[in-house]
Design an enzyme around this catalytic site. Structure first.
Site, PDB file in Angstrom:
ATOM      1  N   TYR A  47     -60.550  76.575  15.361  1.00  0.00           N
ATOM      2  CA  TYR A  47     -61.529  75.784  14.618  1.00  0.00           C
ATOM      3  C   TYR A  47     -60.741  75.166  13.479  1.00  0.00           C
ATOM      4  O   TYR A  47     -60.097  75.886  12.715  1.00  0.00           O
ATOM      5  CB  TYR A  47     -62.634  76.663  14.022  1.00  0.00           C
ATOM      6  CG  TYR A  47     -63.739  77.062  14.979  1.00  0.00           C
ATOM      7  CD1 TYR A  47     -64.475  76.108  15.671  1.00  0.00           C
ATOM      8  CD2 TYR A  47     -64.063  78.403  15.157  1.00  0.00           C
ATOM      9  CE1 TYR A  47     -65.504  76.482  16.528  1.00  0.00           C
ATOM     10  CE2 TYR A  47     -65.097  78.784  16.010  1.00  0.00           C
ATOM     11  CZ  TYR A  47     -65.811  77.815  16.686  1.00  0.00           C
ATOM     12  OH  TYR A  47     -66.823  78.188  17.534  1.00  0.00           O
TER      13      TYR A  47
ATOM     14  N   SER B 138     -60.467  84.049  19.645  1.00  0.00           N
ATOM     15  CA  SER B 138     -61.180  83.169  18.715  1.00  0.00           C
ATOM     16  C   SER B 138     -60.543  83.165  17.328  1.00  0.00           C
ATOM     17  O   SER B 138     -59.985  84.173  16.882  1.00  0.00           O
ATOM     18  CB  SER B 138     -62.635  83.648  18.584  1.00  0.00           C
ATOM     19  OG  SER B 138     -63.284  83.032  17.498  1.00  0.00           O
TER      20      SER B 138
ATOM     21  N   HIS C 110     -70.373  75.313  24.992  1.00  0.00           N
ATOM     22  CA  HIS C 110     -70.330  76.439  24.052  1.00  0.00           C
ATOM     23  C   HIS C 110     -71.374  77.491  24.452  1.00  0.00           C
ATOM     24  O   HIS C 110     -71.987  78.144  23.613  1.00  0.00           O
ATOM     25  CB  HIS C 110     -70.614  75.916  22.633  1.00  0.00           C
ATOM     26  CG  HIS C 110     -69.854  76.593  21.544  1.00  0.00           C
ATOM     27  ND1 HIS C 110     -68.842  75.997  20.833  1.00  0.00           N
ATOM     28  CD2 HIS C 110     -69.970  77.830  21.009  1.00  0.00           C
ATOM     29  CE1 HIS C 110     -68.384  76.832  19.902  1.00  0.00           C
ATOM     30  NE2 HIS C 110     -69.052  77.952  20.001  1.00  0.00           N
TER      31      HIS C 110
ATOM     32  N   THR D 260     -61.542  73.726  19.695  1.00  0.00           N
ATOM     33  CA  THR D 260     -62.968  73.578  20.002  1.00  0.00           C
ATOM     34  C   THR D 260     -63.482  72.311  19.339  1.00  0.00           C
ATOM     35  O   THR D 260     -63.380  72.153  18.124  1.00  0.00           O
ATOM     36  CB  THR D 260     -63.740  74.821  19.510  1.00  0.00           C
ATOM     37  OG1 THR D 260     -63.232  75.952  20.219  1.00  0.00           O
ATOM     38  CG2 THR D 260     -65.225  74.695  19.782  1.00  0.00           C
TER      39      THR D 260
ATOM     40  N   LYS E 149     -61.685  72.044  24.060  1.00  0.00           N
ATOM     41  CA  LYS E 149     -62.809  72.767  24.665  1.00  0.00           C
ATOM     42  C   LYS E 149     -64.114  72.209  24.116  1.00  0.00           C
ATOM     43  O   LYS E 149     -64.296  72.182  22.896  1.00  0.00           O
ATOM     44  CB  LYS E 149     -62.690  74.250  24.309  1.00  0.00           C
ATOM     45  CG  LYS E 149     -63.911  75.080  24.644  1.00  0.00           C
ATOM     46  CD  LYS E 149     -63.677  76.545  24.332  1.00  0.00           C
ATOM     47  CE  LYS E 149     -64.898  77.402  24.569  1.00  0.00           C
ATOM     48  NZ  LYS E 149     -65.876  77.333  23.492  1.00  0.00           N
TER      49      LYS E 149
HETATM   50  C1  FNR Z   1     -68.952  81.974  21.684  1.00  0.00           C
HETATM   51  N1  FNR Z   1     -68.207  80.817  21.959  1.00  0.00           N
HETATM   52  C2  FNR Z   1     -67.180  80.456  21.108  1.00  0.00           C
HETATM   53  N2  FNR Z   1     -66.422  79.370  21.376  1.00  0.00           N
HETATM   54  C3  FNR Z   1     -65.390  79.025  20.576  1.00  0.00           C
HETATM   55  O1  FNR Z   1     -64.722  78.030  20.850  1.00  0.00           O
HETATM   56  N3  FNR Z   1     -65.090  79.791  19.477  1.00  0.00           N
HETATM   57  C4  FNR Z   1     -65.801  80.894  19.145  1.00  0.00           C
HETATM   58  O2  FNR Z   1     -65.509  81.576  18.158  1.00  0.00           O
HETATM   59  C5  FNR Z   1     -66.912  81.235  19.968  1.00  0.00           C
HETATM   60  N4  FNR Z   1     -67.694  82.322  19.650  1.00  0.00           N
HETATM   61  C6  FNR Z   1     -68.699  82.703  20.500  1.00  0.00           C
HETATM   62  C7  FNR Z   1     -69.445  83.841  20.202  1.00  0.00           C
HETATM   63  C8  FNR Z   1     -70.417  84.276  21.086  1.00  0.00           C
HETATM   64  C9  FNR Z   1     -71.191  85.519  20.777  1.00  0.00           C
HETATM   65  C10 FNR Z   1     -70.636  83.573  22.308  1.00  0.00           C
HETATM   66  C11 FNR Z   1     -71.646  84.049  23.303  1.00  0.00           C
HETATM   67  C12 FNR Z   1     -69.929  82.433  22.572  1.00  0.00           C
HETATM   68  C13 FNR Z   1     -68.446  80.048  23.198  1.00  0.00           C
HETATM   69  C14 FNR Z   1     -67.611  80.594  24.359  1.00  0.00           C
HETATM   70  O3  FNR Z   1     -66.256  80.305  24.171  1.00  0.00           O
HETATM   71  C15 FNR Z   1     -68.009  79.988  25.719  1.00  0.00           C
HETATM   72  O4  FNR Z   1     -67.997  78.578  25.619  1.00  0.00           O
HETATM   73  C16 FNR Z   1     -69.354  80.442  26.237  1.00  0.00           C
HETATM   74  O5  FNR Z   1     -69.655  81.765  25.849  1.00  0.00           O
HETATM   75  C17 FNR Z   1     -69.316  80.337  27.755  1.00  0.00           C
HETATM   76  O6  FNR Z   1     -70.519  80.624  28.307  1.00  0.00           O
HETATM   77  P1  FNR Z   1     -70.915  82.074  28.932  1.00  0.00           P
HETATM   78  O7  FNR Z   1     -69.827  82.544  29.853  1.00  0.00           O
HETATM   79  O8  FNR Z   1     -71.148  82.978  27.765  1.00  0.00           O
HETATM   80  O9  FNR Z   1     -72.180  81.724  29.658  1.00  0.00           O
END
Ligand code: FNR
Length: 354
Positions: A130, A106, A247, A156, A223
């Site tokens: 981002y 990330s 997300h 993203t 994404k």
């Molecule tokens: C995320 N996700 C996320 N996505 C992204 O593009 N950049 C990010 O910094 C983050 N940070 C983030 C933090 C936390 C705590 C979570 C739970 C999720 C989303 C992540 O990439 C992904 O899309 C989801 O977590 C997928 O779903 P599951 O596997 O958690 O159900």
């Protein structure tokens, strides 16, 4: 004994501060989309074929010319350091122990990307982007990633700002003093939603793909695609891959589970670029359902935090090993020797049987 990803989640919850647990697990609004991600997988039955000699299934897949040992990668998740002090360093070690399991780091990683890259072994590293209002910051992060050997960028596109995550608002969630975005300078990030409002560029359009191309030679995936129409626009904009994602239910509450929209997007993509999916993947058989409905691979988000919280790098390895074991078990019992044997016929909606 931890035999499932659910077991890891329960152990992690017992170890973590409740506000951090809420930050990890929570979704936006009433969390209907968060629930929908998991529920979508239970709306499909598998249809095995017997006597296929599939006792040792092969789980390898090739994405963007790179071999993955299993069709599962690690979704970009901010601040792994909230789950374990070594954060993304431990995650990279834990995945590298399994072989080639891709890790999407990330923009808000809690460890420096160069330190993460040093642990990578055979792990393909991708940088999640981002796009910030100050493009020079985003650009310099991309350049650092490219220099450190990262292999792709994942933009993203579902987050002009962060969704309304009610658990965090009710907890007045702030990052602890020892956690922050190790790859970004400055302050003001303690409340992630406020920081995003200030720093993210909320006015992006498809020309951002051209901008990424102008600053980097790496492949670009987007994404956060949830419709066939947007998938077609993404391909028109020249992306190298698409991640179907809401997300993890953290952005717009009220959108369907990702598995629900996958067939529409797979139709629109028609095999022109790699198609990945994340959201609610918790079992080996979930991976099979996603592949049968058109994904080339999936990503997992929260489970990796659970593995880290339970046992650092080793916890990540153990958790991924369970997913791999479940996948090979399901493949073998379905009569699948390789992932190429998977066809849409492998699944049928629960509703088509009384
Ligand atoms: C995320 N996700 C996320 N996505 C992204 O593009 N950049 C990010 O910094 C983050 N940070 C983030 C933090 C936390 C705590 C979570 C739970 C999720 C989303 C992540 O990439 C992904 O899309 C989801 O977590 C997928 O779903 P599951 O596997 O958690 O159900």
């Amino acid at each position: 004994m931890r035999l499932t990803l659910g077991d890891f989640a329960r152990s992690a919850e017992a170890r973590l501060d409740p506000a951090i647990w809420d930050f990890f697990e929570g979704g936006a609004g009433e969390e209907r989309t968060l629930a929908a991600n998991a529920q979508a997988f239970d709306r499909w039955w598998l249809r095995p074929s017997v006597l296929r000699g599939a006792d040792r299934p092969e789980t390898a897949v090739k994405i963007l010319g790179r071999a993955w040992d299993l069709p599962v990668g690690i979704a970009p998740v901010a601040f792994h350091t909230l789950a374990h002090p070594l954060g993304e360093i431990a995650t990279a070690r834990g995945t590298a122990a399994l072989g080639s399991v891709p890790l999407v780091v990330s923009t808000f990683a809690g460890r420096r990307i160069e330190e993460v890259a040093a642990q990578r072994g055979d792990v393909p590293l991708w940088l999640q982007v981002y796009c910030l209002r100050d493009r020079s910051i985003t650009r310099s992060l991309i350049e650092r990633a490219e220099n450190a050997g990262f292999e792709a960028l994942v933009l993203t596109v579902d987050a002009p700002h962060l969704g309304r995550r009610l658990r965090d608002l009710r907890n007045d969630f702030r990052l602890p003093a020892d956690v922050g975005p190790a790859n970004l300078a400055g302050d003001g990030f303690r409340v992630p939603a406020a920081h995003a409002r200030a720093e993210f560029d909320p006015g992006l359009d498809w020309s951002v793909v051209d901008w990424l191309r102008s600053v980097s030679a790496l492949p670009v995936l987007v994404k956060g695609i949830l419709t066939g129409a947007d998938a077609a626009l993404a391909i028109g904009a020249g992306v190298d891959g698409i991640v179907v994602s809401n997300h993890g239910g953290r952005q717009l509450d009220g959108v369907p589970g990702t598995l629900d929209v996958l067939p529409e997007i797979a139709d629109a993509v028609a095999g022109r670029v790699p198609l990945l999916l994340d959201g609610g993947v918790r079992r080996g058989r979930d991976v099979l359902a996603a592949l049968a409905l058109g994904a080339d691979a999936v990503l997992v988000g929260r489970p990796v935090l659970h593995g880290l919280a339970v046992g650092g790098a080793e916890g990540v390895t153990d958790l991924l090993t369970i997913l791999l074991d479940e996948l090979t078990d399901a493949m073998s019992l379905c009569g699948l020797r390789t992932l190429a044997d998977i066809t849409p016929d492998l699944v049928r909606p629960v509703t088509s049987w009384p």
